[in-house]
Design an enzyme around this catalytic site. Structure first.
Site, short mmCIF file in Angstrom:
data_model
loop_
_atom_site.label_atom_id
_atom_site.label_comp_id
_atom_site.label_asym_id
_atom_site.label_seq_id
_atom_site.Cartn_x
_atom_site.Cartn_y
_atom_site.Cartn_z
N LYS A 26 -2.42 12.74 11.51
CA LYS A 26 -3.75 12.64 11.99
C LYS A 26 -3.64 11.77 13.21
O LYS A 26 -4.91 11.55 13.68
CB LYS A 26 -4.51 11.79 10.81
CG LYS A 26 -4.59 12.82 9.42
CD LYS A 26 -5.79 12.53 8.54
CE LYS A 26 -5.66 13.18 7.40
NZ LYS A 26 -5.54 14.50 7.48
N LYS B 123 11.36 5.19 11.80
CA LYS B 123 11.00 3.79 12.22
C LYS B 123 12.30 2.74 12.25
O LYS B 123 12.02 1.83 13.09
CB LYS B 123 9.91 3.19 11.35
CG LYS B 123 8.62 3.84 11.01
CD LYS B 123 7.72 3.33 10.05
CE LYS B 123 6.19 4.09 10.32
NZ LYS B 123 5.47 3.51 9.05
N ASP C 244 1.71 -1.63 10.89
CA ASP C 244 1.27 -1.36 9.60
C ASP C 244 0.46 -2.40 9.09
O ASP C 244 -0.77 -2.25 8.35
CB ASP C 244 2.38 -0.69 9.08
CG ASP C 244 2.63 0.58 9.24
OD1 ASP C 244 1.85 1.46 9.96
OD2 ASP C 244 3.93 0.94 9.11
N GLY D 127 6.60 -1.47 -4.85
CA GLY D 127 7.68 -0.75 -3.80
C GLY D 127 8.38 -1.68 -2.81
O GLY D 127 7.67 -2.76 -2.88
N GLY E 257 10.11 -0.17 0.05
CA GLY E 257 10.66 0.66 1.45
C GLY E 257 10.05 0.12 2.48
O GLY E 257 9.54 -0.98 2.64
N LYS F 140 16.19 -4.22 -4.30
CA LYS F 140 15.42 -4.21 -3.05
C LYS F 140 14.23 -5.26 -3.07
O LYS F 140 14.00 -5.79 -1.77
CB LYS F 140 14.99 -2.72 -2.84
CG LYS F 140 16.02 -1.54 -2.45
CD LYS F 140 15.27 -0.58 -1.85
CE LYS F 140 15.89 0.82 -1.99
NZ LYS F 140 15.10 2.00 -1.85
N1 NAP Z 1 -2.08 4.25 5.21
C1 NAP Z 1 -0.84 4.22 6.02
O1 NAP Z 1 -1.11 3.87 7.36
C2 NAP Z 1 0.47 4.10 5.69
C3 NAP Z 1 1.35 3.71 6.44
C4 NAP Z 1 2.69 3.87 5.96
C5 NAP Z 1 3.19 4.36 4.85
N2 NAP Z 1 2.07 4.72 3.95
C6 NAP Z 1 2.17 5.23 2.72
O2 NAP Z 1 3.09 4.38 2.02
C7 NAP Z 1 4.05 5.05 0.81
C8 NAP Z 1 5.37 4.45 0.84
O3 NAP Z 1 6.22 4.72 2.10
P1 NAP Z 1 7.32 4.26 2.68
O4 NAP Z 1 7.84 4.84 4.02
O5 NAP Z 1 7.47 3.03 2.29
O6 NAP Z 1 8.51 5.06 1.79
P2 NAP Z 1 9.99 4.87 1.49
O7 NAP Z 1 10.68 3.81 2.47
O8 NAP Z 1 10.67 6.13 1.11
O9 NAP Z 1 9.93 3.83 0.06
C9 NAP Z 1 9.33 4.55 -0.94
C10 NAP Z 1 9.26 3.43 -2.26
O10 NAP Z 1 8.65 3.78 -3.29
C11 NAP Z 1 9.15 3.69 -4.54
N3 NAP Z 1 9.16 5.04 -5.52
C12 NAP Z 1 8.94 6.20 -5.11
N4 NAP Z 1 8.66 6.78 -6.17
C13 NAP Z 1 8.69 6.04 -7.18
C14 NAP Z 1 8.20 6.40 -8.56
N5 NAP Z 1 7.82 7.39 -9.23
N6 NAP Z 1 7.93 5.04 -9.26
C15 NAP Z 1 8.07 3.87 -8.72
N7 NAP Z 1 8.72 3.68 -7.34
C16 NAP Z 1 8.56 5.05 -6.59
C17 NAP Z 1 10.86 3.57 -4.20
O11 NAP Z 1 11.41 3.02 -4.99
P3 NAP Z 1 13.02 2.92 -5.09
O12 NAP Z 1 13.50 1.68 -3.98
O13 NAP Z 1 13.57 2.44 -6.47
O14 NAP Z 1 13.47 4.38 -4.47
C18 NAP Z 1 10.60 3.00 -2.66
O15 NAP Z 1 10.35 1.29 -3.00
C19 NAP Z 1 3.98 6.44 1.29
O16 NAP Z 1 2.85 7.07 0.39
C20 NAP Z 1 3.31 6.62 2.68
O17 NAP Z 1 2.25 7.49 2.92
C21 NAP Z 1 1.06 4.71 4.35
#
Ligand code: NAP
Length: 282
Positions: A25, A75, A112, A137, A139, A166
């Site tokens: 977007k 990133k 962010d 989380g 990540g 983590k």
């Molecule tokens: N609104 C915004 O501007 C914005 C900006 C950035 C990101 N986001 C959103 O933030 C979210 C995370 O993004 P990211 O880049 O941080 O992803 P990422 O680096 O892939 O990290 C994913 C995290 O989610 C955890 N996880 C995944 N599936 C899970 C489940 N079923 N149960 C529990 N924990 C789970 C993982 O745990 P493990 O470490 O155990 O694998 C990890 O901590 C996404 O939904 C993204 O769309 C939004």
């Protein structure tokens, strides 16, 4: 951080690089900002193949681009590529905004966290100071938001993550900035929080992190960084648990974009009308 851009020059080309990128977007948001602030900029989306990020950035700069946003999965690579980083990008280990400076060096920022904090405080009047926060989380997204959250002086931030190591690593990294702990989900039972922020990607797959019941204080807030047309599974959980407010991450998305725009253009757009416009598109 103030803008390093030449404000008199109202033209410029920008892009967002990621993979996949077709649903981004950002072009719509930045085009709205440009119209609103009378800036003649072009903002595109660039799909980059794995292994091709550095080359793509170099090509964009050589073709006259002024800066870019970076999204999944580049990133961290962007963090390693830039010549200089803002403190919030430096500690996060991730860069979502690059500015090409007049001397052709690259400045990296991470907007962010400030986007999340502005959405919570300015758009929703959700206080953070002295509150007990639970962040789900560990990540990339969570790394980006911890410093700006700690700067609001919460009483405590607990990070819960499926892979517990983590969460502990992040708590260790940020402990000099405030009261912060890593936790297993199972250890949350019996505790109470004022604000739970879901920074996991679980909602993308319609999954809920393994949260115990009854961990919300009275008048608690639930915030999902993911945004969608309908309430996410985490926000539906919050409603069931009697959270007073449930919010998705659309405002964060627009606010982080506004902070990038400010870094590049030296102008702060009005985010309210753009949040409304993006919501209407969904
Ligand atoms: N609104 C915004 O501007 C914005 C900006 C950035 C990101 N986001 C959103 O933030 C979210 C995370 O993004 P990211 O880049 O941080 O992803 P990422 O680096 O892939 O990290 C994913 C995290 O989610 C955890 N996880 C995944 N599936 C899970 C489940 N079923 N149960 C529990 N924990 C789970 C993982 O745990 P493990 O470490 O155990 O694998 C990890 O901590 C996404 O939904 C993204 O769309 C939004």
């Amino acid at each position: 951080m103030s803008s390093l851009f030449d404000f008199e020059n109202k033209t410029g080309r920008y892009t967002v690089m990621g993979n996949p990128i077709n649903h981004s977007k950002s072009p719509f948001i930045h085009t709205c900002f440009a119209k609103q602030t009378n800036q003649n900029i072009e903002y595109t989306a660039t799909q980059v193949d794995p292994g091709g990020f550095e080359q793509a950035v170099g090509n964009f700069q050589a073709s006259g681009g002024k800066g870019l946003n970076i999204t999944v999965p580049f990133k961290q690579e962007a963090w390693g590529l830039v010549d200089e980083r803002s403190p919030r990008a430096d500690i996060a280990g991730a860069v979502n905004t690059i500015l090409f400076k007049p001397d052709n060096t690259l400045l990296g920022d991470n907007t962010d966290g400030v986007g999340l904090v502005r959405d919570l405080i300015n758009n929703h009047q959700c206080g953070i100071e002295n509150k007990r926060l639970l962040v789900l989380g560990a990540g990339g997204a969570v790394r980006g938001v911890l410093l700006p959250l700690l700067e609001q002086n919460p009483a405590l931030i607990t990070i819960a993550n499926r892979t517990i190591d983590k969460a502990h690593i992040l708590a260790q990294l940020y402990k000099q900035h405030g009261n912060i702990l890593g936790s297993h989900y199972t250890d949350l039972a019996g505790q109470k929080f004022d604000l739970i922020i879901n920074g996991t990607s679980a909602s993308l797959n319609d999954q809920l992190p393994p949260l115990p019941d009854n961990i919300l204080m009275e008048n608690a807030w639930c915030y999902d960084m993911m945004y969608a047309k309908d309430p996410t599974v985490f926000l539906r959980w919050g409603i069931k648990q009697k959270a007073t407010n449930t919010i998705d991450g659309l405002g964060m998305l627009v606010e982080q974009a506004a902070e990038s725009f400010y870094l590049w253009r030296g102008v702060r757009p009005d985010t309210q009308e753009v949040i409304k416009a993006v919501r209407e598109q969904m």
